[in-house]
Design an enzyme around this catalytic site. Structure first.
Site, PDB file in Angstrom:
ATOM      1  N   PHE A 174       0.905  -1.242  -0.047  1.00  0.00           N
ATOM      2  CA  PHE A 174      -0.042  -0.050   0.124  1.00  0.00           C
ATOM      3  C   PHE A 174       0.821   1.335  -0.056  1.00  0.00           C
ATOM      4  CE2 PHE A 174       0.807  -0.884   4.401  1.00  0.00           C
ATOM      5  CZ  PHE A 174       1.005   0.517   4.983  1.00  0.00           C
TER       6      PHE A 174
ATOM      7  N   HIS B  86      -0.953   3.439  13.059  1.00  0.00           N
ATOM      8  CA  HIS B  86       0.121   3.460  14.233  1.00  0.00           C
ATOM      9  C   HIS B  86       1.422   2.907  14.097  1.00  0.00           C
ATOM     10  CE1 HIS B  86      -1.228  -0.647  16.100  1.00  0.00           C
ATOM     11  NE2 HIS B  86      -0.826  -0.660  14.897  1.00  0.00           N
TER      12      HIS B  86
ATOM     13  N   ARG C  11      -5.603  -0.443  11.911  1.00  0.00           N
ATOM     14  CA  ARG C  11      -4.452  -0.692  12.705  1.00  0.00           C
ATOM     15  C   ARG C  11      -3.029  -0.819  11.833  1.00  0.00           C
ATOM     16  NH1 ARG C  11      -5.812  -6.115  15.947  1.00  0.00           N
ATOM     17  NH2 ARG C  11      -6.014  -6.784  13.608  1.00  0.00           N
TER      18      ARG C  11
END
Length: 563
Positions: free
Chosen positions: A452, A470, A467
């Site tokens: 990505f 972070h 998630r």
């Protein structure tokens, strides 16, 4: 929990019956002023008046031990007490389980309430907690201990003007001039009441005070919890936290929960054989895990998993077994170099193992599998999302770095009209294919192998980013969001799942606080506040449109492209 109208009233120990009668008589002969004078003799008359101006006496509580809860209401009716139905008392049950090293599942505790008019004519009541002690249950020692020490007997005040300032002031008065000590507390979400417990000095029959305030007051609760600890003991408990991590990790490695959650349950020698452990050393480990609440004695010379311990079963739904191995394994080792991360700002994992944890795990198929299973272990965070978000107008949902597809699968299962796209690294894509096939929605999914950080599939109506942010510092985070902004159509919605740090000055306990240090030490990323994410989203070209709470201290942030 109801009562059986055909059941004969249970026999009550005469001592227990006498305690109920004396509690009712005490309430009838008392009022707020007399209770404060008896329980808090250290307060001046003016101070008692100030406390009474913001609170009132509401009830006295006792704990009794019938052989059964069935028919108990009828017996108390015979005593002239108009008690209501028996309802479960989870709080007292859990306290008794911790106090006596028992499994909470093995304790049946109910509560009955009976109205009693106080001396000043105000409505009060007695609370009768009842622990069922069937013959041969082995709970006689619990009953004997409670009768001897009256841990659960207490008087209660209700804060009539609830608010954080008044509650903090009452608490400070009780702990200071009132010469009490903090004795625990919590928030009853069912009744939306904050409860603070205080322990008074020796001498009176009632040595415990319960202060109830309508609403949730996390700041006062957090401060009360801290003051209830004796500093040296609390600090020692903190220092030994690493021991608990390893004890749980060894329990997971030996699969103790699997072996002990069976019928028949193996005895100590047989358990040692099954696990290949040294018998006496295993017994000592189990004693420590029992003190931690992971296991409990079963009354037959062995142990059984508690509600916590069952989450270490390898086949448990949403098992935390992989996380126990990961946190007690490579992450435990790298945490030993936390000082390096704090001094340099660079993650300790790379310092310890010579590579960032993503690269390190990718080189070892066993570790890579453990990491992927660990990430899937806490997916209960995703459970409400399919219902929290309106997917009616959407057709395509794109899950960016979606792991094994746990979140995407939940969304597709709940909304059959949707199609999904999952972008992940090649070896994770295969795990996602298996999971989505099992979920019955692989025919509506397109799996894309890729990174990505290079490219994000376009054409979606909803984008999931769970998630991920972070794991990265602000500069990298901004780059990820900017790539998303370039790929996301103007009408699409971005859904971000993360733990949120409390705002500055908010003392509320949060899993995001320790996880932030974990990200510093092991990943090189950070947890953030909602405001912090809002700034990053805005700089990348998104408007933060909403924040919703999720399980495990998670949060769902909704965002849309800035017009």
């Amino acid at each position: 929990m109801g009562t059986d109208p055909c059941a004969a009233p249970p026999r009550l120990d005469p001592h227990d019956l006498d305690r109920i009668r004396r509690a009712a008589a005490f309430v009838a002969a008392s009022d707020t002023a007399s209770v404060l004078a008896d329980l808090l003799p250290g307060l001046t008359a003016a101070e008692r008046d100030a406390v009474a101006a913001h609170s009132r006496f509401t009830h006295a509580a006792v704990l009794v031990f019938p052989p059964s809860l069935a028919g108990l209401r009828d017996l108390l009716h015979e005593e002239g007490l108009a008690v209501g139905p028996v309802t479960p008392s989870v709080v007292v049950r859990d306290r008794l389980a911790r106090r006596y090293g028992r499994s909470a599942d093995a304790l049946e505790v109910g509560i009955l309430r009976a109205p009693v008019t106080a001396a000043d004519g105000s409505p009060c009541e007695i609370e009768i907690f009842a622990l069922a002690v069937p013959p041969g249950s082995g709970l006689d020692t619990v009953a004997a201990g409670e009768r001897a020490h009256d841990h659960e007997a207490h008087l209660a005040l209700e804060v009539t003007t609830p608010g954080p300032v008044v509650l903090a002031g009452l608490r400070a008065t009780l702990l200071g001039r009132g010469v009490t000590t903090a004795d625990g507390g919590g928030h009853n979400a069912h009744e939306d009441v904050t409860v603070l417990y205080f322990r008074a000095g020796d001498g009176g029959r009632y040595q415990r005070l319960e202060l109830n305030a309508r609403g949730h007051h996390p700041g006062v609760l957090a401060e009360h919890g801290r003051s209830g600890d004796r500093p040296a003991e609390r600090l020692l408990q903190l220092m030994t936290g690493a021991w608990a991590t390893q004890a749980v990790a060894v329990a997971a490695d030996l699969r103790l929960a699997d072996h002990l959650d069976t019928a028949p349950r193996p005895g100590p020698e047989r358990l040692a054989e099954l696990t290949g452990a040294h018998p006496d050393s295993l017994r000592r480990l189990l004693r420590y895990l029992t003190a931690l609440g992971v296991f409990a004695p079963d009354g037959a010379g062995s142990h059984r998993p508690t509600e916590l311990g069952r989450l270490l079963r390898t086949d448990a739904e949403q098992s935390l077994h992989p996380l126990a191995l990961l946190y007690g394994g490579p992450f435990y080792e790298s945490f030993g170099a936390l000082g390096h991360a704090v001094r340099t700002g660079r993650d300790a994992f790379e310092h310890t193992f010579g590579a960032h944890h993503f690269a390190h795990f990718a080189q070892d198929p066993v570790l890579a599998d453990l990491f992927d299973r660990s990430m899937a272990a806490s997916t209960q965070m995703f459970d409400p999302i399919a219902e929290l978000v309106d997917f009616t107008a959407a057709r395509v949902v794109v899950d960016v770095a979606g792991g094994n597809g746990a979140l995407l699968g939940r969304v597709l299962q709940a909304h059959p009209h949707l199609e999904g796209v999952l972008l992940e690294r090649p070896h994770v894509v295969e795990a996602a294919r298996a999971a989505l096939t099992k979920a019955g929605c692989i025919d509506r999914c397109r799996l894309v192998s890729g990174d990505f950080t290079d490219e994000v599939p376009g054409g979606g109506d909803v984008y999931l980013l769970s998630r991920v942010l972070h794991d990265w510092d602000d500069r990298q985070c901004l780059g990820i969001l900017q790539r998303l902004a370039a790929a996301v159509p103007e009408h699409a919605e971005l859904l971000v799942v993360e733990r949120l740090l409390p705002a500055d000055g908010d003392p509320s306990p949060s899993l995001a606080v320790p996880w932030d240090v974990h990200m510093l030490c092991n990943v090189g990323g950070r947890e953030r506040t909602a405001e912090h994410y809002g700034r990053l989203l805005a700089e990348a070209g998104f408007d933060l449109t909403g924040v919703a709470e999720l399980p495990l201290d998670g949060a769902l942030l909704s965002a849309r492209r800035t017009p």
